[in-house]
Design a protein around this motif. Sequence first.
Motif, mmCIF file in Angstrom:
data_model
loop_
_atom_site.group_PDB
_atom_site.id
_atom_site.type_symbol
_atom_site.label_atom_id
_atom_site.label_comp_id
_atom_site.label_asym_id
_atom_site.label_seq_id
_atom_site.Cartn_x
_atom_site.Cartn_y
_atom_site.Cartn_z
ATOM 1 N N TYR A 243 6.521 -35.952 -22.006
ATOM 2 C CA TYR A 243 6.711 -36.847 -23.148
ATOM 3 C C TYR A 243 6.006 -36.275 -24.377
ATOM 4 C CZ TYR A 243 8.395 -40.669 -20.137
ATOM 5 O OH TYR A 243 9.122 -41.451 -19.278
ATOM 6 N N LEU A 282 9.441 -45.333 -25.075
ATOM 7 C CA LEU A 282 9.798 -44.243 -24.167
ATOM 8 C C LEU A 282 11.024 -43.492 -24.663
ATOM 9 C CD1 LEU A 282 9.452 -45.477 -20.466
ATOM 10 C CD2 LEU A 282 8.013 -43.865 -21.688
ATOM 11 N N GLN A 286 11.112 -39.082 -25.054
ATOM 12 C CA GLN A 286 11.686 -38.220 -24.038
ATOM 13 C C GLN A 286 12.095 -36.874 -24.637
ATOM 14 O OE1 GLN A 286 14.678 -40.925 -22.570
ATOM 15 N NE2 GLN A 286 13.434 -41.473 -20.798
#
Length: 406
Positions: A243, A282, A286
Amino acid sequence: MGPSGWPFWQGLDLNDVMRMLGTPGPVNWELARRVAEETSTADPETGQPTAETPVDPVERDKLLDLVRAAQTNIANATGLSHALTLPVDVANRQEWSRRTLDGLQPVIGALAVALTPPIPTESDPISAEELEGTPFASLDPNMLASIFPALFPLMFGAYAGALAGLLAQFALGQYDLQLPLSSEPRLVFVASNIDAFANDWSLPITDLRFALALREVVHGAQRSIPWVRERLLRLSTEYVQGYELNPDALADQFGGLANLDFSDPASFESLDLPGADPAALLDTMQTPQQRPVLEQLQRLAAVLEGYADTVVDAVGEPLVPSLTQIEEALRRHRVDRGRAADFVDRMLGLELGREHYEQGHAFCRGVVERAGLAGLDRLWESEAMVPTPNELAAPGLWLARIDLDQ
Protein backbone atom coordinates in the motif's frame (compact mmCIF):
# COMPACT_ATOMS: atom_id res chain seq x y z
CA MET A 1 -15.44 0.91 10.37
CA GLY A 2 -15.99 1.37 14.09
CA PRO A 3 -19.17 0.81 16.06
CA SER A 4 -21.89 3.30 15.28
CA GLY A 5 -21.37 6.57 17.09
CA TRP A 6 -18.50 5.22 19.19
CA PRO A 7 -15.48 7.53 19.58
CA PHE A 8 -12.37 5.51 20.33
CA TRP A 9 -11.31 8.09 22.92
CA GLN A 10 -14.45 7.54 24.99
CA GLY A 11 -13.63 6.84 28.61
CA LEU A 12 -10.03 8.08 28.33
CA ASP A 13 -8.96 11.11 30.31
CA LEU A 14 -6.44 13.61 29.00
CA ASN A 15 -3.58 11.99 30.90
CA ASP A 16 -4.35 8.65 29.20
CA VAL A 17 -4.31 10.30 25.79
CA MET A 18 -1.05 12.16 26.42
CA ARG A 19 0.61 8.98 27.74
CA MET A 20 -0.55 6.96 24.74
CA LEU A 21 0.76 9.60 22.35
CA GLY A 22 4.20 9.04 23.81
CA THR A 23 4.09 5.24 23.39
CA PRO A 24 6.64 4.02 20.80
CA GLY A 25 5.81 1.76 17.88
CA PRO A 26 3.56 1.95 14.80
CA VAL A 27 0.46 0.67 16.64
CA ASN A 28 -0.77 1.43 20.15
CA TRP A 29 -1.66 -2.11 21.21
CA GLU A 30 -2.90 -0.99 24.63
CA LEU A 31 -5.65 1.02 22.97
CA ALA A 32 -6.24 -1.76 20.42
CA ARG A 33 -6.95 -4.33 23.14
CA ARG A 34 -9.21 -1.95 25.03
CA VAL A 35 -11.21 -1.12 21.90
CA ALA A 36 -11.40 -4.79 20.89
CA GLU A 37 -12.83 -5.89 24.23
CA GLU A 38 -15.38 -3.08 24.38
CA THR A 39 -16.42 -3.43 20.73
CA SER A 40 -16.80 -7.21 20.95
CA THR A 41 -19.67 -6.86 23.43
CA ALA A 42 -21.27 -3.74 21.94
CA ASP A 43 -24.77 -3.85 20.50
CA PRO A 44 -24.33 -4.06 16.69
CA GLU A 45 -27.09 -1.50 16.12
CA THR A 46 -26.44 1.11 18.79
CA GLY A 47 -22.78 0.54 19.64
CA GLN A 48 -23.67 0.59 23.33
CA PRO A 49 -21.94 -1.94 25.65
CA THR A 50 -23.89 -5.02 26.65
CA ALA A 51 -23.27 -7.69 29.27
CA GLU A 52 -21.77 -10.91 27.93
CA THR A 53 -23.39 -14.13 29.11
CA PRO A 54 -20.86 -16.47 30.74
CA VAL A 55 -20.23 -19.79 29.01
CA ASP A 56 -22.41 -22.50 30.56
CA PRO A 57 -20.07 -25.21 31.94
CA VAL A 58 -22.44 -28.01 30.93
CA GLU A 59 -22.77 -26.74 27.37
CA ARG A 60 -19.03 -26.16 27.26
CA ASP A 61 -18.36 -29.80 28.12
CA LYS A 62 -20.83 -30.95 25.46
CA LEU A 63 -19.04 -28.87 22.83
CA LEU A 64 -15.61 -30.11 23.92
CA ASP A 65 -16.78 -33.73 23.65
CA LEU A 66 -17.89 -33.08 20.07
CA VAL A 67 -14.61 -31.35 19.24
CA ARG A 68 -12.62 -34.34 20.51
CA ALA A 69 -14.75 -36.64 18.37
CA ALA A 70 -14.15 -34.37 15.37
CA GLN A 71 -10.39 -34.42 15.99
CA THR A 72 -10.36 -38.22 15.99
CA ASN A 73 -12.45 -38.46 12.82
CA ILE A 74 -10.34 -35.96 10.89
CA ALA A 75 -7.06 -37.57 11.96
CA ASN A 76 -8.35 -41.02 10.92
CA ALA A 77 -9.66 -39.86 7.53
CA THR A 78 -6.76 -37.65 6.43
CA GLY A 79 -3.02 -37.24 6.76
CA LEU A 80 -3.51 -34.30 9.12
CA SER A 81 -2.18 -35.92 12.26
CA HIS A 82 -1.91 -32.50 13.92
CA ALA A 83 -5.68 -32.65 14.30
CA LEU A 84 -5.28 -34.75 17.44
CA THR A 85 -2.97 -32.34 19.26
CA LEU A 86 -4.69 -29.00 18.68
CA PRO A 87 -5.47 -27.11 21.92
CA VAL A 88 -9.15 -26.26 22.31
CA ASP A 89 -10.90 -23.38 24.08
CA VAL A 90 -14.53 -22.34 24.42
CA ALA A 91 -14.39 -18.57 24.75
CA ASN A 92 -16.53 -15.48 24.99
CA ARG A 93 -16.30 -12.67 22.45
CA GLN A 94 -13.78 -10.64 24.41
CA GLU A 95 -11.40 -13.59 24.68
CA TRP A 96 -11.72 -14.34 20.96
CA SER A 97 -11.02 -10.70 20.07
CA ARG A 98 -7.88 -10.60 22.25
CA ARG A 99 -6.45 -13.82 20.79
CA THR A 100 -7.16 -12.72 17.24
CA LEU A 101 -5.69 -9.27 17.76
CA ASP A 102 -2.52 -10.76 19.24
CA GLY A 103 -2.15 -13.14 16.30
CA LEU A 104 -2.53 -10.32 13.79
CA GLN A 105 0.14 -8.09 15.31
CA PRO A 106 2.89 -8.73 12.71
CA VAL A 107 0.66 -8.00 9.70
CA ILE A 108 -1.14 -5.04 11.29
CA GLY A 109 2.23 -3.66 12.37
CA ALA A 110 3.59 -3.99 8.82
CA LEU A 111 0.51 -2.21 7.47
CA ALA A 112 0.94 0.60 9.99
CA VAL A 113 4.60 1.06 9.04
CA ALA A 114 3.65 1.25 5.35
CA LEU A 115 0.98 3.87 5.94
CA THR A 116 2.40 6.07 8.68
CA PRO A 117 3.11 9.45 7.05
CA PRO A 118 6.75 10.53 7.17
CA ILE A 119 7.85 13.52 9.19
CA PRO A 120 8.88 16.29 6.75
CA THR A 121 12.65 16.80 6.71
CA GLU A 122 12.23 20.48 7.44
CA SER A 123 10.20 19.75 10.58
CA ASP A 124 11.26 18.38 13.94
CA PRO A 125 9.00 15.88 15.71
CA ILE A 126 6.63 17.45 18.21
CA SER A 127 6.34 15.76 21.57
CA ALA A 128 3.07 15.11 23.37
CA GLU A 129 4.10 17.57 26.08
CA GLU A 130 4.54 20.35 23.51
CA LEU A 131 1.03 19.78 22.21
CA GLU A 132 -0.74 20.29 25.53
CA GLY A 133 -2.83 23.43 25.34
CA THR A 134 -2.47 23.74 21.57
CA PRO A 135 -5.54 23.65 19.29
CA PHE A 136 -4.86 21.78 16.07
CA ALA A 137 -6.47 24.55 14.05
CA SER A 138 -3.69 26.93 15.09
CA LEU A 139 -0.89 24.71 13.73
CA ASP A 140 0.78 25.50 10.42
CA PRO A 141 0.89 22.69 7.76
CA ASN A 142 4.44 21.60 8.62
CA MET A 143 3.62 21.30 12.32
CA LEU A 144 0.43 19.40 11.52
CA ALA A 145 2.42 16.99 9.34
CA SER A 146 4.75 16.42 12.29
CA ILE A 147 1.82 15.52 14.53
CA PHE A 148 0.28 12.93 12.20
CA PRO A 149 2.98 10.31 12.95
CA ALA A 150 2.28 10.77 16.68
CA LEU A 151 -1.44 10.21 16.14
CA PHE A 152 -1.18 7.26 13.77
CA PRO A 153 -0.31 4.65 16.41
CA LEU A 154 -3.53 5.60 18.21
CA MET A 155 -5.54 5.57 14.99
CA PHE A 156 -4.18 2.17 13.97
CA GLY A 157 -4.74 0.85 17.45
CA ALA A 158 -8.33 2.06 17.35
CA TYR A 159 -8.99 0.57 13.93
CA ALA A 160 -7.31 -2.75 14.68
CA GLY A 161 -9.19 -3.08 17.95
CA ALA A 162 -12.53 -2.07 16.46
CA LEU A 163 -12.16 -4.58 13.64
CA ALA A 164 -11.17 -7.43 15.97
CA GLY A 165 -14.12 -6.57 18.21
CA LEU A 166 -16.57 -6.44 15.31
CA LEU A 167 -15.35 -9.78 13.98
CA ALA A 168 -15.84 -11.27 17.46
CA GLN A 169 -19.52 -10.36 17.37
CA PHE A 170 -20.10 -12.90 14.60
CA ALA A 171 -17.18 -15.38 14.74
CA LEU A 172 -18.16 -19.00 15.33
CA GLY A 173 -14.59 -20.26 15.60
CA GLN A 174 -11.00 -19.10 15.24
CA TYR A 175 -10.86 -19.87 11.52
CA ASP A 176 -14.05 -18.21 10.30
CA LEU A 177 -11.70 -15.99 8.30
CA GLN A 178 -8.43 -17.11 6.71
CA LEU A 179 -6.56 -14.63 8.89
CA PRO A 180 -2.74 -14.64 8.77
CA LEU A 181 -2.30 -15.37 12.47
CA SER A 182 1.24 -15.65 13.78
CA SER A 183 0.23 -17.42 16.99
CA GLU A 184 0.37 -21.20 17.41
CA PRO A 185 -2.79 -22.88 16.04
CA ARG A 186 -5.58 -23.19 18.59
CA LEU A 187 -9.28 -23.99 18.23
CA VAL A 188 -11.34 -21.22 19.82
CA PHE A 189 -15.13 -21.57 19.69
CA VAL A 190 -17.44 -18.66 20.56
CA ALA A 191 -20.31 -20.45 22.29
CA SER A 192 -22.81 -17.57 22.34
CA ASN A 193 -22.38 -16.92 18.61
CA ILE A 194 -22.79 -20.61 17.78
CA ASP A 195 -26.04 -20.75 19.76
CA ALA A 196 -27.33 -17.59 18.05
CA PHE A 197 -26.39 -18.95 14.62
CA ALA A 198 -28.23 -22.20 15.30
CA ASN A 199 -31.30 -20.24 16.35
CA ASP A 200 -31.17 -17.86 13.37
CA TRP A 201 -30.93 -20.72 10.86
CA SER A 202 -33.15 -23.20 12.76
CA LEU A 203 -30.31 -25.74 12.93
CA PRO A 204 -30.03 -28.66 15.38
CA ILE A 205 -27.45 -27.42 17.89
CA THR A 206 -25.61 -30.75 18.30
CA ASP A 207 -25.32 -31.24 14.54
CA LEU A 208 -24.12 -27.68 14.08
CA ARG A 209 -21.49 -27.97 16.80
CA PHE A 210 -20.09 -31.18 15.34
CA ALA A 211 -20.09 -29.94 11.73
CA LEU A 212 -18.44 -26.71 12.82
CA ALA A 213 -15.91 -28.65 14.90
CA LEU A 214 -14.99 -30.76 11.86
CA ARG A 215 -14.34 -27.64 9.79
CA GLU A 216 -12.37 -25.84 12.50
CA VAL A 217 -10.25 -28.93 13.19
CA VAL A 218 -9.35 -29.15 9.49
CA HIS A 219 -8.35 -25.48 9.35
CA GLY A 220 -6.44 -25.70 12.62
CA ALA A 221 -4.56 -28.78 11.40
CA GLN A 222 -3.72 -26.99 8.15
CA ARG A 223 -2.25 -24.11 10.15
CA SER A 224 -0.19 -26.60 12.16
CA ILE A 225 1.79 -27.30 8.98
CA PRO A 226 4.62 -24.75 9.22
CA TRP A 227 4.80 -23.79 5.56
CA VAL A 228 1.05 -23.10 5.38
CA ARG A 229 1.09 -20.69 8.32
CA GLU A 230 4.34 -19.08 7.16
CA ARG A 231 3.14 -18.63 3.57
CA LEU A 232 -0.09 -16.93 4.65
CA LEU A 233 1.80 -14.65 7.01
CA ARG A 234 4.54 -13.86 4.47
CA LEU A 235 2.20 -13.12 1.57
CA SER A 236 -0.20 -11.04 3.69
CA THR A 237 2.71 -9.02 5.06
CA GLU A 238 4.07 -8.48 1.55
CA TYR A 239 0.60 -7.46 0.36
CA VAL A 240 -0.01 -4.82 3.04
CA GLN A 241 3.50 -3.45 2.58
CA GLY A 242 2.51 -2.66 -1.01
CA TYR A 243 0.00 0.00 0.00
CA GLU A 244 1.08 3.58 -0.63
CA LEU A 245 -0.20 6.50 1.40
CA ASN A 246 -2.37 9.04 -0.39
CA PRO A 247 -2.06 12.37 1.49
CA ASP A 248 -5.15 13.93 -0.13
CA ALA A 249 -7.35 10.95 0.75
CA LEU A 250 -5.93 10.96 4.25
CA ALA A 251 -6.86 14.62 4.69
CA ASP A 252 -10.40 13.91 3.44
CA GLN A 253 -10.84 11.02 5.90
CA PHE A 254 -9.37 12.70 8.96
CA GLY A 255 -10.17 16.35 8.47
CA GLY A 256 -11.78 16.41 11.91
CA LEU A 257 -8.31 16.49 13.45
CA ALA A 258 -8.28 20.25 12.91
CA ASN A 259 -10.84 20.59 15.70
CA LEU A 260 -8.73 18.84 18.33
CA ASP A 261 -7.52 20.84 21.29
CA PHE A 262 -4.99 19.11 23.56
CA SER A 263 -6.00 21.38 26.43
CA ASP A 264 -9.65 20.29 26.19
CA PRO A 265 -10.49 16.62 26.83
CA ALA A 266 -14.00 17.23 25.44
CA SER A 267 -12.54 17.68 21.97
CA PHE A 268 -11.30 14.08 22.09
CA GLU A 269 -14.70 12.80 23.17
CA SER A 270 -16.29 14.26 20.05
CA LEU A 271 -13.68 12.86 17.66
CA ASP A 272 -14.78 9.67 15.91
CA LEU A 273 -11.88 8.60 13.72
CA PRO A 274 -13.20 5.05 13.26
CA GLY A 275 -16.27 6.70 11.72
CA ALA A 276 -14.17 7.48 8.65
CA ASP A 277 -14.48 5.18 5.64
CA PRO A 278 -11.43 2.89 5.65
CA ALA A 279 -12.61 0.99 2.56
CA ALA A 280 -12.56 4.20 0.54
CA LEU A 281 -9.09 4.91 1.89
CA LEU A 282 -7.91 1.43 0.82
CA ASP A 283 -9.10 2.07 -2.73
CA THR A 284 -6.81 5.08 -3.02
CA MET A 285 -3.77 3.23 -1.63
CA GLN A 286 -3.71 0.05 -3.69
CA THR A 287 -0.79 -0.35 -6.08
CA PRO A 288 -0.03 -2.53 -9.14
CA GLN A 289 2.69 -4.47 -7.32
CA GLN A 290 0.04 -5.91 -4.99
CA ARG A 291 -1.80 -7.73 -7.79
CA PRO A 292 0.44 -10.82 -8.17
CA VAL A 293 0.58 -11.20 -4.37
CA LEU A 294 -3.22 -10.95 -4.21
CA GLU A 295 -3.54 -13.74 -6.79
CA GLN A 296 -1.27 -16.01 -4.75
CA LEU A 297 -3.15 -15.29 -1.53
CA GLN A 298 -6.56 -15.91 -3.06
CA ARG A 299 -5.39 -19.13 -4.71
CA LEU A 300 -3.98 -20.50 -1.45
CA ALA A 301 -7.07 -19.49 0.53
CA ALA A 302 -9.33 -21.10 -2.10
CA VAL A 303 -7.40 -24.40 -1.81
CA LEU A 304 -7.51 -24.33 2.00
CA GLU A 305 -11.27 -23.75 1.97
CA GLY A 306 -11.83 -26.29 -0.81
CA TYR A 307 -9.93 -28.95 1.13
CA ALA A 308 -12.00 -28.24 4.25
CA ASP A 309 -15.23 -28.47 2.24
CA THR A 310 -14.16 -31.77 0.69
CA VAL A 311 -13.06 -33.39 3.95
CA VAL A 312 -16.09 -32.21 5.92
CA ASP A 313 -18.38 -33.59 3.20
CA ALA A 314 -16.60 -36.96 3.25
CA VAL A 315 -16.39 -37.29 7.04
CA GLY A 316 -19.59 -35.53 8.03
CA GLU A 317 -22.19 -36.93 5.63
CA PRO A 318 -22.58 -40.29 7.41
CA LEU A 319 -22.43 -38.70 10.86
CA VAL A 320 -24.47 -35.47 10.63
CA PRO A 321 -28.07 -35.90 9.41
CA SER A 322 -28.56 -32.19 8.67
CA LEU A 323 -25.10 -31.60 7.13
CA THR A 324 -26.38 -30.29 3.79
CA GLN A 325 -28.49 -27.63 5.53
CA ILE A 326 -25.65 -26.71 7.90
CA GLU A 327 -23.03 -26.48 5.14
CA GLU A 328 -25.21 -24.16 3.09
CA ALA A 329 -25.77 -21.94 6.13
CA LEU A 330 -22.02 -21.88 6.82
CA ARG A 331 -21.27 -21.02 3.17
CA ARG A 332 -23.68 -18.13 3.40
CA HIS A 333 -22.02 -17.13 6.66
CA ARG A 334 -18.58 -17.14 5.02
CA VAL A 335 -19.67 -15.05 2.06
CA ASP A 336 -21.98 -12.65 3.95
CA ARG A 337 -20.16 -12.03 7.23
CA GLY A 338 -20.72 -8.30 7.27
CA ARG A 339 -18.79 -5.17 6.45
CA ALA A 340 -16.08 -5.62 9.07
CA ALA A 341 -15.15 -9.10 7.81
CA ASP A 342 -15.31 -7.93 4.19
CA PHE A 343 -12.99 -5.05 5.01
CA VAL A 344 -10.47 -7.21 6.88
CA ASP A 345 -10.40 -9.75 4.03
CA ARG A 346 -9.91 -6.97 1.51
CA MET A 347 -7.28 -5.15 3.55
CA LEU A 348 -5.17 -8.31 3.96
CA GLY A 349 -5.59 -9.59 0.39
CA LEU A 350 -7.80 -12.53 1.41
CA GLU A 351 -11.07 -11.43 -0.14
CA LEU A 352 -12.83 -14.45 -1.64
CA GLY A 353 -16.02 -14.48 -3.67
CA ARG A 354 -18.27 -17.47 -4.14
CA GLU A 355 -16.37 -18.29 -7.35
CA HIS A 356 -13.14 -18.72 -5.38
CA TYR A 357 -14.79 -21.11 -2.93
CA GLU A 358 -16.34 -23.07 -5.78
CA GLN A 359 -13.05 -23.27 -7.70
CA GLY A 360 -11.17 -24.50 -4.63
CA HIS A 361 -13.83 -27.11 -3.92
CA ALA A 362 -13.90 -28.26 -7.55
CA PHE A 363 -10.11 -28.68 -7.57
CA CYS A 364 -10.08 -30.76 -4.40
CA ARG A 365 -13.06 -32.83 -5.49
CA GLY A 366 -11.37 -33.47 -8.85
CA VAL A 367 -8.19 -34.69 -7.15
CA VAL A 368 -10.14 -37.00 -4.82
CA GLU A 369 -12.06 -38.50 -7.75
CA ARG A 370 -8.74 -39.42 -9.41
CA ALA A 371 -6.47 -40.18 -6.47
CA GLY A 372 -8.55 -40.29 -3.29
CA LEU A 373 -8.02 -38.27 -0.11
CA ALA A 374 -4.51 -39.72 0.16
CA GLY A 375 -3.69 -38.06 -3.15
CA LEU A 376 -5.15 -34.76 -2.02
CA ASP A 377 -3.09 -34.93 1.16
CA ARG A 378 0.03 -34.55 -0.99
CA LEU A 379 -0.85 -30.84 -0.78
CA TRP A 380 0.75 -30.64 2.65
CA GLU A 381 4.17 -32.06 1.72
CA SER A 382 5.71 -28.71 0.83
CA GLU A 383 4.98 -25.22 -0.45
CA ALA A 384 5.80 -26.44 -3.97
CA MET A 385 2.54 -28.43 -3.89
CA VAL A 386 0.36 -25.31 -4.09
CA PRO A 387 -1.41 -25.60 -7.46
CA THR A 388 -0.67 -23.07 -10.18
CA PRO A 389 -3.57 -21.08 -11.67
CA ASN A 390 -3.85 -23.57 -14.56
CA GLU A 391 -3.67 -26.53 -12.17
CA LEU A 392 -6.38 -25.07 -9.97
CA ALA A 393 -8.67 -25.04 -12.98
CA ALA A 394 -7.55 -28.52 -14.15
CA PRO A 395 -6.71 -30.90 -11.25
CA GLY A 396 -5.30 -33.48 -13.67
CA LEU A 397 -2.44 -31.11 -14.46
CA TRP A 398 -1.55 -30.91 -10.77
CA LEU A 399 -1.64 -34.68 -10.40
CA ALA A 400 0.57 -35.07 -13.46
CA ARG A 401 3.10 -32.61 -12.04
CA ILE A 402 3.43 -34.43 -8.73
CA ASP A 403 3.68 -37.83 -10.50
CA LEU A 404 0.59 -39.44 -9.05
CA ASP A 405 -1.19 -42.22 -10.93
CA GLN A 406 -4.52 -40.99 -12.27
